[in-house]
Every structure is written in C-alpha cells, then in structure tokens.
Design an enzyme around this catalytic site. Structure first.
Site, PDB file in Angstrom:
ATOM      1  N   ASP A  96      -4.282   5.601   9.751  1.00 34.65           N
ATOM      2  CA  ASP A  96      -3.322   5.428   8.969  1.00 34.65           C
ATOM      3  C   ASP A  96      -2.080   6.161   9.018  1.00 34.65           C
ATOM      4  O   ASP A  96      -1.894   7.673   9.376  1.00 34.65           O
ATOM      5  CB  ASP A  96      -3.462   5.580   7.399  1.00 34.65           C
ATOM      6  CG  ASP A  96      -4.637   4.676   7.058  1.00 34.65           C
ATOM      7  OD1 ASP A  96      -5.017   3.762   7.826  1.00 34.65           O
ATOM      8  OD2 ASP A  96      -4.512   4.456   5.805  1.00 34.65           O
TER       9      ASP A  96
ATOM     10  N   ARG B 243      -4.741  -2.915  14.290  1.00 40.28           N
ATOM     11  CA  ARG B 243      -4.225  -1.493  14.222  1.00 40.28           C
ATOM     12  C   ARG B 243      -4.863  -0.776  15.296  1.00 40.28           C
ATOM     13  O   ARG B 243      -5.935  -1.141  15.613  1.00 40.28           O
ATOM     14  CB  ARG B 243      -4.932  -1.044  12.694  1.00 40.28           C
ATOM     15  CG  ARG B 243      -4.035  -1.305  11.666  1.00 40.28           C
ATOM     16  CD  ARG B 243      -2.836  -0.332  11.338  1.00 40.28           C
ATOM     17  NE  ARG B 243      -3.391   0.816  11.005  1.00 40.28           N
ATOM     18  CZ  ARG B 243      -4.157   1.287  10.025  1.00 40.28           C
ATOM     19  NH1 ARG B 243      -3.752   0.501   9.089  1.00 40.28           N
ATOM     20  NH2 ARG B 243      -4.522   2.306   9.946  1.00 40.28           N
TER      21      ARG B 243
ATOM     22  N   LYS C  84      -5.255  -9.259   5.807  1.00 36.42           N
ATOM     23  CA  LYS C  84      -5.175  -7.845   6.483  1.00 36.42           C
ATOM     24  C   LYS C  84      -6.721  -7.536   5.869  1.00 36.42           C
ATOM     25  O   LYS C  84      -7.195  -7.639   4.685  1.00 36.42           O
ATOM     26  CB  LYS C  84      -4.124  -6.831   5.418  1.00 36.42           C
ATOM     27  CG  LYS C  84      -4.439  -5.469   5.919  1.00 36.42           C
ATOM     28  CD  LYS C  84      -3.574  -4.451   5.610  1.00 36.42           C
ATOM     29  CE  LYS C  84      -4.048  -3.057   5.677  1.00 36.42           C
ATOM     30  NZ  LYS C  84      -2.886  -2.022   5.288  1.00 36.42           N
TER      31      LYS C  84
ATOM     32  N   TRP D  85      -8.645   0.428  12.804  1.00 33.97           N
ATOM     33  CA  TRP D  85      -8.202   1.860  13.094  1.00 33.97           C
ATOM     34  C   TRP D  85      -8.343   2.127  14.462  1.00 33.97           C
ATOM     35  O   TRP D  85      -8.293   3.175  14.747  1.00 33.97           O
ATOM     36  CB  TRP D  85      -8.714   2.773  12.050  1.00 33.97           C
ATOM     37  CG  TRP D  85      -9.000   2.268  10.829  1.00 33.97           C
ATOM     38  CD1 TRP D  85      -8.113   1.835  10.146  1.00 33.97           C
ATOM     39  CD2 TRP D  85     -10.209   2.417  10.052  1.00 33.97           C
ATOM     40  NE1 TRP D  85      -8.672   1.617   8.678  1.00 33.97           N
ATOM     41  CE2 TRP D  85      -9.753   2.082   8.560  1.00 33.97           C
ATOM     42  CE3 TRP D  85     -11.376   3.064  10.201  1.00 33.97           C
ATOM     43  CZ2 TRP D  85     -10.833   1.737   7.611  1.00 33.97           C
ATOM     44  CZ3 TRP D  85     -12.615   2.958   9.159  1.00 33.97           C
ATOM     45  CH2 TRP D  85     -11.887   2.456   8.096  1.00 33.97           C
TER      46      TRP D  85
ATOM     47  N   ASP E 299      -9.761  -5.052   6.512  1.00 34.83           N
ATOM     48  CA  ASP E 299     -10.158  -3.729   6.668  1.00 34.83           C
ATOM     49  C   ASP E 299     -11.393  -3.336   7.147  1.00 34.83           C
ATOM     50  O   ASP E 299     -12.359  -4.259   7.473  1.00 34.83           O
ATOM     51  CB  ASP E 299      -9.556  -2.854   5.417  1.00 34.83           C
ATOM     52  CG  ASP E 299      -8.889  -1.470   5.411  1.00 34.83           C
ATOM     53  OD1 ASP E 299      -9.334  -0.801   6.751  1.00 34.83           O
ATOM     54  OD2 ASP E 299      -8.597  -1.074   4.659  1.00 34.83           O
TER      55      ASP E 299
ATOM     56  N   TRP F  78       0.748  -1.229   0.072  1.00 35.09           N
ATOM     57  CA  TRP F  78      -0.069  -0.014  -0.088  1.00 35.09           C
ATOM     58  C   TRP F  78       0.704   1.320   0.051  1.00 35.09           C
ATOM     59  O   TRP F  78       0.643   2.026  -0.820  1.00 35.09           O
ATOM     60  CB  TRP F  78      -1.029   0.065   1.061  1.00 35.09           C
ATOM     61  CG  TRP F  78      -1.908   1.050   1.032  1.00 35.09           C
ATOM     62  CD1 TRP F  78      -1.952   2.460   2.021  1.00 35.09           C
ATOM     63  CD2 TRP F  78      -2.978   1.506   0.153  1.00 35.09           C
ATOM     64  NE1 TRP F  78      -2.794   3.272   1.513  1.00 35.09           N
ATOM     65  CE2 TRP F  78      -3.348   2.761   0.403  1.00 35.09           C
ATOM     66  CE3 TRP F  78      -3.460   0.875  -0.916  1.00 35.09           C
ATOM     67  CZ2 TRP F  78      -4.541   3.446  -0.269  1.00 35.09           C
ATOM     68  CZ3 TRP F  78      -4.388   1.524  -1.863  1.00 35.09           C
ATOM     69  CH2 TRP F  78      -4.972   2.640  -1.420  1.00 35.09           C
TER      70      TRP F  78
ATOM     71  N   ASP G 175      -2.212  -5.265  -0.785  1.00 36.15           N
ATOM     72  CA  ASP G 175      -3.212  -4.657  -0.064  1.00 36.15           C
ATOM     73  C   ASP G 175      -4.322  -4.259  -1.045  1.00 36.15           C
ATOM     74  O   ASP G 175      -4.592  -5.044  -1.926  1.00 36.15           O
ATOM     75  CB  ASP G 175      -2.493  -3.166   0.466  1.00 36.15           C
ATOM     76  CG  ASP G 175      -3.213  -2.778   1.554  1.00 36.15           C
ATOM     77  OD1 ASP G 175      -4.409  -1.995   1.375  1.00 36.15           O
ATOM     78  OD2 ASP G 175      -2.639  -2.890   2.747  1.00 36.15           O
ATOM     79  N   ASP G 176      -4.978  -3.286  -0.826  1.00 36.76           N
ATOM     80  CA  ASP G 176      -6.344  -2.941  -1.634  1.00 36.76           C
ATOM     81  C   ASP G 176      -5.974  -2.858  -3.092  1.00 36.76           C
ATOM     82  O   ASP G 176      -4.785  -2.686  -3.577  1.00 36.76           O
ATOM     83  CB  ASP G 176      -7.009  -1.572  -1.077  1.00 36.76           C
ATOM     84  CG  ASP G 176      -8.236  -1.606  -1.413  1.00 36.76           C
ATOM     85  OD1 ASP G 176      -9.089  -2.277  -2.258  1.00 36.76           O
ATOM     86  OD2 ASP G 176      -8.883  -0.570  -0.859  1.00 36.76           O
TER      87      ASP G 176
ATOM     88  N   CYS H 154     -11.744  -0.007   0.895  1.00 30.21           N
ATOM     89  CA  CYS H 154     -11.586   1.590   1.106  1.00 30.21           C
ATOM     90  C   CYS H 154     -11.561   2.051  -0.276  1.00 30.21           C
ATOM     91  O   CYS H 154     -12.037   3.323  -0.477  1.00 30.21           O
ATOM     92  CB  CYS H 154     -10.352   1.770   1.924  1.00 30.21           C
ATOM     93  SG  CYS H 154     -10.716   1.254   3.688  1.00 30.21           S
TER      94      CYS H 154
HETATM   95  C1  GAL Z   1      -7.183   1.994   4.980  1.00 30.18           C
HETATM   96  C2  GAL Z   1      -5.999   1.146   5.585  1.00 30.18           C
HETATM   97  C3  GAL Z   1      -4.725   1.273   4.814  1.00 30.18           C
HETATM   98  C4  GAL Z   1      -4.831   0.674   3.589  1.00 30.18           C
HETATM   99  C5  GAL Z   1      -6.123   1.356   2.711  1.00 30.18           C
HETATM  100  C6  GAL Z   1      -6.354   0.727   1.249  1.00 30.18           C
HETATM  101  O1  GAL Z   1      -8.312   1.820   5.347  1.00 30.18           O
HETATM  102  O2  GAL Z   1      -5.916   1.578   6.974  1.00 30.18           O
HETATM  103  O3  GAL Z   1      -3.718   0.516   5.432  1.00 30.18           O
HETATM  104  O4  GAL Z   1      -5.081  -0.513   3.486  1.00 30.18           O
HETATM  105  O5  GAL Z   1      -7.279   1.239   3.509  1.00 30.18           O
HETATM  106  O6  GAL Z   1      -7.372   1.211   0.851  1.00 30.18           O
END
Ligand code: GAL
Length: 391
Positions: free
Chosen positions: A189, A185, A130, A167, A132, A19, A54-55, A104
């Site tokens: 972020d 977490r 991971k 978060w 979210d 990410w 990640d995403d 996200c």
């Molecule tokens: C946030 C997360 C980040 C990352 C991001 C991806 O919510 O805290 O670490 O994963 O989304 O969209």
C-alpha cells in the site's frame, strides 16, 4: 473474449476510492458526498468515473446462502440503492471484496463463493470490483484464487472492471491479464508520505517509484490491463483516515511539490488513477492538479504504455513514456537542492525520426521548438514534465 471485454478499461480506469480518505469508518453518506463532489468539482467530466467503496461495507455475517450483506448501520439503504445514486450522477459504481475467507479488516469475503458474489454484484449494478488478498487462502495459490473470480465475473451479464489487489506478491503482471484482470497492484500500500522507514507500514511515494523502476514490468502493461502502483494519496497527510488507521507515522501532509511529482509519475506510468482524498474539502490547487488535462492525456494515451526510467542517479532522474504522437519526458529532482536536469530525445522514448520537436511544458502550457535538447531547472522533489512531438 467478447467485444465488450475489448473496450473495457481501454485506457487506465479513473475514479475515487474510499479507503485512503475514510478507511474503515466509511458510510453511504460518504459515498454519496463523494459522488456529488465528483460532479460538482468537474472531476467526473475530467474522466474520474468510478466511485469505489473499499473495505468495511459488509455486515459481520453473510446471509444463510453465503451472500454478502451490507452493514445495516453504515449502509442502511443497501448497495443496489447506492449504485443507483451513483449511476444517476453519470458515474460508475465499484465495490471491494477479497480472494480469501475474510477482508483485510476481518469482514466476510468471497473465496469459494465467487459465482454467488459475482451474480450479487451484477444484480446490484456493480461496474468495478477491487479484489484484495486477505483472509485464509485455503491452500489455494494466487492464480487459482484470482482466476476463479475472473471466471465468475466473465460469466455474469454485466461488464465489471476487475482490479486485482494482490500487492505484487506473486508477480501478478505475469498472469493478471490472463485471469481477466484489468489492473493489478504491483506493490504494498501507498501511504501519504514521501518515504517510509523499514519497520513502518506501506511505501511512500518515492519508494513506490523506486520499486516500479526496478521491477521491469512495463511489457505487461497495455490497453485492457495495467500495472497498478496503488491509489493516489494526493491531498492526504496525517489526518487522512488511512494514515490514522495503519501503523505508520506520518508527520505532515504531502507538500505541493510532492503532490505534483506523485501525480506526474502516476500519469507517466499510465496508472489507474483513483483519487483517495476527501473531496468535500478539496483545495483549488489540488483540483487543478488532478484535472491537469496535459497530464491526464499522458495517463490516458491510447497506446496505453507504461513510462520507464532512462537515467537514474541519486539526484537527477529522467523517465519517459511513448505516446501515440511522441512521448512524455519527466525530469525528477530527487535531491534536496534545486537542480538543472538535461537530457536529449536520443536518451528517451521520443521517436527520433525528425530533426525538430515541439515541446509542451505540462505544468505551464508553454510550448517551444527544440532540436532534441530538453532541460529544466527543477525544485527539490519536483518533476518537470514535457510532451515532446516530432514536427
Ligand atoms: C489492503 C489494500 C488496501 C485496502 C485495505 C482495506 O490490503 O491493499 O488498498 O483495500 O486492504 O482493508
């Protein structure tokens, strides 16, 4: 709990996550390059084992059964093949989803399809998830949503480290371990800067340390389940993809001393260590920092405790973390001028049974004896770290 569960994340998980470096533009080539670089740089051999996508790895739609589908342009080989590539290099493979309707970045996610997706992840060879907190929660609270995924992961025939990314909104340190989480977490972020201001996205490195200092959550942290202050921003700055993606104004890369304090504190906190920079251009100085064996031994200490503050003021802070054979003590100069910072083992987590202590400077490797006094001249924003062992 099975025996396998007991050893999963026996020390804080370490690896690399896409990410911070690549944000939503990540491709399978980036993941392969990161896996290769982990091997070539020696980061894998230093303990960084999980390669986490990640995403934004998913297609816009699930298949008819509700399964997640890899994006055909950015991940044409598919996730099972990518997992094989990572495994072939002696590494572990991680993926991302969310405990909501969408991720996200608006891609399909897992809420209500936990079992289906857990089976899919296990079939693909996923070793780390991971998970979210974005998308529609359908009226379900965090414990319910994260608990459903914890149960689904426990039911599949594969060990999958479960990284809860909520978060810190619903105090995940109170329930993360009970729902099967291996880390959770504790803040918003992290961004690649020292401080953020109120209306900016995310928290700077000093902001995260300040937040953890007041949370009083160390009791939740231990082998198999860790408070997570977010991934490393070591090596990052305005050009990193996350810095460009998020609405935050980063003017310069983290400086050398900021990187040092960042990494030292993540080790002192016993944090999961996920490098978040592009490994293909990593400087020797940053590599030396990320592979500092003395700091990594503090992070990975078998007691698995979190470091806590012993003394805080606007310029000088003393923190310590109990270790199996003594303690780590950090002296952080948070002011803007060089400072002499002094403490005594009595003020810290160092076990004080003995009279003499061996002190190891974790930056230089220098070692000396002390009757309990610890001091250092510390540059602005830098942190001295000592490993202190009763002799
Ligand atoms: C946030 C997360 C980040 C990352 C991001 C991806 O919510 O805290 O670490 O994963 O989304 O969209």
């Amino acid at each position: 709990m099975t025996d396998a569960d007991a050893t999963l994340a026996a020390t804080p998980p370490m690896g690399w996550n896409s990410w911070n470096a690549h944000s939503c533009a990540v491709t399978e080539d980036d993941i392969r390059a990161a896996a290769d670089a982990l091997v070539e740089t020696g980061l894998r051999d230093a303990g960084y084992e999980y390669v986490v996508v990640d995403d934004c790895w998913m297609a816009d739609e699930t298949d008819d059964a509700g399964r997640l589908v890899a994006d055909s342009e950015d991940f044409p080989s598919g996730m099972a093949a990518l997992a094989d590539y990572v495994h072939d290099r002696g590494l572990q493979f991680g993926l991302y989803s969310s405990a909501g309707s969408h991720t996200c970045q608006g891609y399909p996610a897992t809420l209500g399809r936990e079992r289906l997706h857990a089976e899919q992840f296990a079939d693909w060879g996923v070793d780390f998830l991971k998970y979210d907190n974005c998308g529609d929660h359908c009226g379900r609270d965090a414990v319910d949503r994260y608990g459903a995924m914890g149960e689904a992961l426990a039911a599949v025939d594969r060990d999958i480290v479960y990284s809860i990314c909520e978060w810190g909104q619903s105090n995940p340190w109170e329930w993360g371990r009970n729902v099967g989480g291996h880390c959770w977490r504790v803040t918003d972020d992290a961004v690649a800067t020292w401080h953020t201001v109120d209306d900016e996205f995310g928290l700077g490195i000093a902001d995260i340390i300040d937040r953890v200092a007041v949370l009083d959550i160390a009791a939740a942290h231990g082998p198999g389940g860790y408070n997570d202050p977010d991934m490393l921003q070591v090596g990052n700055g305005p050009d990193s993809a996350q810095s460009q993606h998020e609405p935050t104004d980063i003017e310069r890369p983290l400086s050398d001393v900021e990187n040092r304090t960042h990494f030292a504190f993540w080790c002192l906190l016993g944090a999961p260590l996920f490098v978040g920079t592009d490994l293909t251009g990593l400087s020797q100085d940053l590599l030396d920092l990320l592979t500092n064996e003395r700091l990594l031994a503090i992070d990975q200490d078998p007691l698995g405790l979190q470091g806590t503050p012993d003394r805080r003021d606007p310029t000088r802070e003393v923190w310590s973390k109990r270790l199996a054979d003594g303690a780590a003590v950090a002296l952080w100069n948070r002011g803007e001028e060089q400072a002499e910072i002094r403490t005594h083992v009595d003020e810290t987590s160092v076990p004080t049974a003995g009279e003499r202590y061996s002190v190891l400077d974790c930056w230089t490797g220098e070692q000396w004896e002390s009757f309990g006094e610890l001091s250092a001249t510390v540059e602005p924003r830098d942190t001295a770290v000592f490993r202190v062992t009763p002799t």
